[in-house]
Design an enzyme around this catalytic site. Structure first.
Site, PDB file in Angstrom:
ATOM      1  N   GLU A  51       0.752  -1.404   0.063  1.00  0.00           N
ATOM      2  CA  GLU A  51      -0.014  -0.023  -0.161  1.00  0.00           C
ATOM      3  C   GLU A  51       1.086   1.246  -0.009  1.00  0.00           C
ATOM      4  OE1 GLU A  51      -3.096   0.566  -0.525  1.00  0.00           O
ATOM      5  OE2 GLU A  51      -3.408   2.725   0.310  1.00  0.00           O
ATOM      6  N   LYS A  91       0.600   4.039  -2.870  1.00  0.00           N
ATOM      7  CA  LYS A  91       0.235   5.460  -2.804  1.00  0.00           C
ATOM      8  C   LYS A  91       1.310   6.319  -3.154  1.00  0.00           C
ATOM      9  CE  LYS A  91      -2.944   5.433  -1.632  1.00  0.00           C
ATOM     10  NZ  LYS A  91      -4.176   4.662  -1.483  1.00  0.00           N
TER      11      LYS A  91
END
Ligand code: M6R
Length: 604
Positions: free
Chosen positions: A477, A481
């Site tokens: 993640e 991002k």
């Protein structure tokens, strides 16, 4: 996210309320409504959909006092009946927030003879105020709210007088002061056209507003002195609460959104998780032998942590598939499989198609989503709403941490039913979960340290994020991002995989973020850090506040407060969101609308 407006003055209330509601449209909503005082008494108008639908419905009415609302459904479908205001007798209320003890109050009010027409928790507020009203609205609101557990920003009017009474607890509410007129709103954006003189209400405070007077009280009815501030913001800055981008505003909202996700669903006293919304009996849960999670992007990364939790806590085998792959695979599902579809928007085409495909195998289905009434929610048997509020930035931030919280809750719930988690361990875990909002706030207060590291490496071409076990999904993640908003190429890896190829890419030019919070794999992680250091990579570790070892091996440490080992993924996620944000900001990227991306991917 819901919006509140109210007006008391000499002008036409309906047009001011409608105009102020339109200024809150950017927050997202699915229905709207208003209640005004006219010669005939209290009049209420509400509709589904756009505010223009409400405008069309409004007759020509003379009124100089009223309340208005845009609703973003969190309990009950986005219908006209569920839209605010809610009415009891000649009292109407608009409300933002969640009533935690709704069921208890509902039962009590029912036994007093009150009839409920909507599926919302807000309706109890109208009935409570009505039950206590003896000619003094302030007194009735105080008495009613003293019975309420939960969060609220609420505004009440009564057919008897041109007065608005408002109260807040853990949900913003501001009063706007004009000349011969006064305003109220949940967001300063609604009022900038009318006044820049604002009072920010405090928690557990009541305001009584007429056209020429505003009084503030505490919950014992004692007068409170408030200070007026003059707001310099323009509309664009106000929409972002003064932050330069929605993404950073939403990152900062996580102390609140994580709290809202848990509210009413946890009892740390009994060690139980209450998820009344799932339509699986204890017997059904005990029969589950497999959980199949499907999702895309950030929601997929949340699903990977879900797999870890379902297996580690509840002892149920779990698989995670990317929806676009799953829909064309040959899945093996049966009645004892639970399909968990995770989607912030509830409108992701691949996740909807994959859910439809799964249903053909007669498995049980559950969705974790943030938006009420979406296509996905109509496809599944059970829905758990993340209650993170409307997310505008394309990059998922607060909705991701809320998805993680729901997965913890679900795994603990299943683990308790499967007798895999004893009461004491469950209580300890839930106590720590309850502390997450405060801990997240501490991380946010330390953001300058993270910004410094982001700026230091923002010119890097490639970044690596390493994690093991429950930190691995967060490494993925973190990389997603960063690449999404800064356009820096980034890879997330299970640290043990390094030697199997990616180590060839590590050099002094590839910053490495090592997720090294407390875990059973901590020592292994230290070895991986040494591996990349030996190849010259600058290493930034995310580690626990009490770790005295890590600084010997890395170039920088970002510390997070100590919590339960299982919960560090939530904390590390916030750090990595800030790292991505400040990298993108330093590079001057269009953070809220990254190139080629959309908030909701409704096509295949
Ligand atoms: O609405 P969904 O959760 O189904 O969306 C899935 C992805 O498109 C989404 O998570 C995407 O990866 C985010 N923009 C990442 O920040």
């Amino acid at each position: 996210m819901c919006g509140i407006v109210a007006y008391a003055g000499e002008k036409q209330a309906t047009s001011i309320l409608v105009d102020a509601l339109k200024r809150l449209e950017y927050r997202g909503y699915d229905s709207s409504g208003l209640a005004v005082l006219t010669d005939k008494g209290l009049e209420v108008y509400k509709t589904e959909g756009q505010i223009t639908n409400l405008e069309t419905k409004l007759p020509k009415i003379e009124s100089s006092c009223g309340i208005g609302h845009t609703r973003w459904a969190t309990q009950g479908a986005p219908t006209t009946i569920n839209a605010h205001p809610h009415v009891s007798g000649n009292i109407a209320v608009v409300h933002n927030g969640i009533i935690e003890n709704y069921q208890e109050l509902y039962d009590e009010l029912k036994s007093e003879g009150y009839k409920f027409v909507s599926e919302t928790d807000t309706e109890v507020l109208a009935h409570l105020a009505h039950m206590y009203y003896k000619g003094d609205l302030v007194d009735a609101v105080i008495k009613g709210l003293k019975k309420v557990r939960g969060t609220y920003a609420a505004a009440f009017i009564c057919g008897d007088s041109k007065q608005v009474v408002a109260a807040r607890k853990d949900s913003p509410l501001i009063v706007g002061i004009g000349k011969g007129e006064n305003f109220l709103a949940s967001d300063v954006t609604a009022l900038l056209k009318y006044t820049r003189d604002i009072v920010y209400m405090h928690d557990l405070e009541i305001a009584s507003m007429t056209s020429d007077k505003i009084d503030f009280f505490d919950f014992d009815g004692n007068p409170v002195q408030e200070h007026t501030e003059s707001i310099e913001w323009n509309v664009e800055t106000a929409e972002k609460s003064g932050y330069p981008h929605f993404m950073i505003k939403e990152i900062h909202e996580q102390a609140t959104s994580v709290h809202d996700t848990m509210m009413g669903r946890i009892s740390e006293l009994t060690g139980e998780v209450m998820l009344g919304e799932i339509k699986l009996s204890n017997e059904d849960i005990m029969k589950l032998d497999r959980i199949e999670i499907i999702a895309c992007g950030t929601s997929y990364n949340a699903g990977l942590l879900g797999k870890y939790l379902f297996e580690a806590l509840a002892g149920i085998h779990a698989d995670v598939d990317i929806s676009s792959e799953f829909r064309y695979a040959n899945p093996v599902l049966c009645e004892s499989t639970l399909l968990v579809a995770i989607s912030q928007s509830g409108e992701t085409a691949d996740t909807i198609a994959a859910t439809k495909e799964a249903k053909t195998y007669n498995c049980r289905t559950l969705a974790i989503t943030n938006v009420v009434g979406t296509t996905l929610s109509r496809e599944v048997e059970s829905i758990i709403y993340t209650r993170a509020g409307h997310e505008i930035g394309v990059a998922a931030t607060k909705t991701f941490t809320s998805q993680l919280i729901v997965l913890y809750l679900l795994a603990i719930h299943f683990a308790r039913i499967n007798k895999r988690l004893d009461v004491d361990r469950s209580k300890r875990l839930l106590v720590q979960m309850k502390q997450l909002p405060g801990i997240i706030q501490q991380i946010l207060n330390n953001k300058e340290l993270i910004k410094k590291q982001a700026v230091r490496f923002s010119k890097a071409r490639d970044y690596f994020f390493l994690g093991r076990s429950l930190n691995y999904p967060i490494a993925l993640e973190g990389a997603l991002k960063l690449k999404e908003i800064s356009y820096i190429h980034a890879e997330g890896y299970a640290a043990g995989e390094l030697k199997h190829g990616p180590l060839a890419l590590i050099s002094k030019d590839t910053p490495v973020v090592a997720l090294a919070t407390r875990a059973s794999t901590y020592d292994k992680m230290l070895n991986n850090i040494k591996e990349v250091k030996a190849r010259g990579a600058p290493v930034m570790a995310i580690a626990c506040a009490d770790d005295t070892e890590i600084q010997k091996y890395v170039d920088a440490v970002i510390r997070v407060p100590v919590t339960d080992e299982l919960l560090y993924p939530v904390l590390s996620s916030v750090v990595l969101q800030l790292l991505a944000y400040y990298s993108a900001e330093d590079l001057g990227c269009p953070i809220d609308k990254p190139r080629n991306l959309a908030k909701s991917v409704t096509v295949e």
